[in-house]
Design an enzyme around this catalytic site. Structure first.
Site, PDB file in Angstrom:
ATOM      1  N   ASP A 103     -45.484 -22.806  31.037  1.00  0.00           N
ATOM      2  CA  ASP A 103     -44.772 -22.750  29.766  1.00  0.00           C
ATOM      3  C   ASP A 103     -45.780 -22.257  28.718  1.00  0.00           C
ATOM      4  O   ASP A 103     -46.989 -22.152  28.988  1.00  0.00           O
ATOM      5  CB  ASP A 103     -44.238 -24.146  29.438  1.00  0.00           C
ATOM      6  CG  ASP A 103     -43.630 -24.230  28.053  1.00  0.00           C
ATOM      7  OD1 ASP A 103     -42.822 -23.349  27.692  1.00  0.00           O
ATOM      8  OD2 ASP A 103     -43.988 -25.160  27.301  1.00  0.00           O
ATOM      9  N   ASP A 124     -45.337 -22.771  24.511  1.00  0.00           N
ATOM     10  CA  ASP A 124     -45.465 -23.679  23.367  1.00  0.00           C
ATOM     11  C   ASP A 124     -45.803 -25.097  23.814  1.00  0.00           C
ATOM     12  O   ASP A 124     -45.167 -25.637  24.727  1.00  0.00           O
ATOM     13  CB  ASP A 124     -44.156 -23.709  22.559  1.00  0.00           C
ATOM     14  CG  ASP A 124     -43.918 -22.421  21.803  1.00  0.00           C
ATOM     15  OD1 ASP A 124     -44.876 -21.876  21.242  1.00  0.00           O
ATOM     16  OD2 ASP A 124     -42.758 -21.947  21.791  1.00  0.00           O
TER      17      ASP A 124
END
Length: 237
Positions: A8, A10
């Protein structure tokens, strides 16, 4: 490559939510702050980016924000490890941010070449210099936001690589959010989920294991510093 490593962006590779970072020092007007319950976040963010363009925020300003996002603790060490073993690991990134911001940060950090594929919401500048954000795809998953189901993306990617005669011994998934819990659900017993400690992905995995034992198959290794992920991968090798 023997292993697939999925990231991922953020609050995982970077220590902030980049959608919040682009607003630093700016207060949204009331109509934009009042997002209707259930309204798609992706559409809300598209309006925010248009509003920023109207306020005079230029492409170079946005690039500066994304490039200056701080990496999460231990991420530089993890990238050093992966650079040394790049023939063993295939890296992909799946993010509900936007492709412009993700690519800008990875290039600024000098690690874009480590990633075989970036999956993120399309974003490009129009003639006015406004960053126009779109949805990634449509899907039938009731757990995920309307614009992106990471489980669908990961499943399709694994199927595509299998058709190309690439079979991974193990899949490693590093994330933090609720939308990372969904794709982690297709990991096998030999795979590993790395949820960021104390974040929604970690909590949801714990709840699933308590309420429905045996339904979450992957090993779970929570982390506070990504250096812990690097140490685990070193032990695997």
């Amino acid at each position: 490559p023997r292993f697939l490593l999925v990231f991922d962006f953020d609050e995982t590779l970077v220590a902030e939510n980049s959608d919040d970072s682009v607003l630093r020092g700016r207060a949204l007007p009331e109509p934009l702050r009042r997002r209707a319950p259930g309204a798609p976040y992706n559409e809300h963010m598209a309006r925010v980016l248009t509003w920023l363009g109207q306020q005079g925020v230029r492409p170079a300003d946005l690039r500066d924000v994304y490039e200056s996002l701080p990496l999460s603790p231990g991420v530089p060490e993890l990238f050093q490890f992966l650079s040394k073993h790049r023939q063993l690991f295939e890296l992909v990134l799946i993010s509900d941010a936007n492709v412009f911001g993700v690519e800008a940060k990875l290039r600024a950090a000098g690690v874009r070449s480590l990633f075989r594929k970036i999956f993120s919401n399309p974003a490009s500048f129009d003639r006015r210099g406004f960053l126009i954000l779109g949805p990634y795809h449509s899907h039938q998953c009731c757990q995920c936001p309307a614009n992106m189901c990471k489980r669908k993306i990961l499943g399709e990617y694994l199927a595509e690589r299998a058709r190309q005669d690439v079979e991974f011994q193990r899949v490693f998934y590093v994330g933090d959010g609720a939308n990372d819990f969904c794709p982690a659900g297709i990991l096998r017993a030999e795979d590993v989920a790395f949820p960021r400690k104390g974040f929604p992905m970690h909590r949801l995995i714990q709840e699933r294991r308590e309420k429905q034992p045996g339904t979450f198959q992957a090993a779970v290794v929570p982390w506070e510093s990504a250096a812990e992920v690097a140490r685990y991968l070193q032990e695997v090798l």
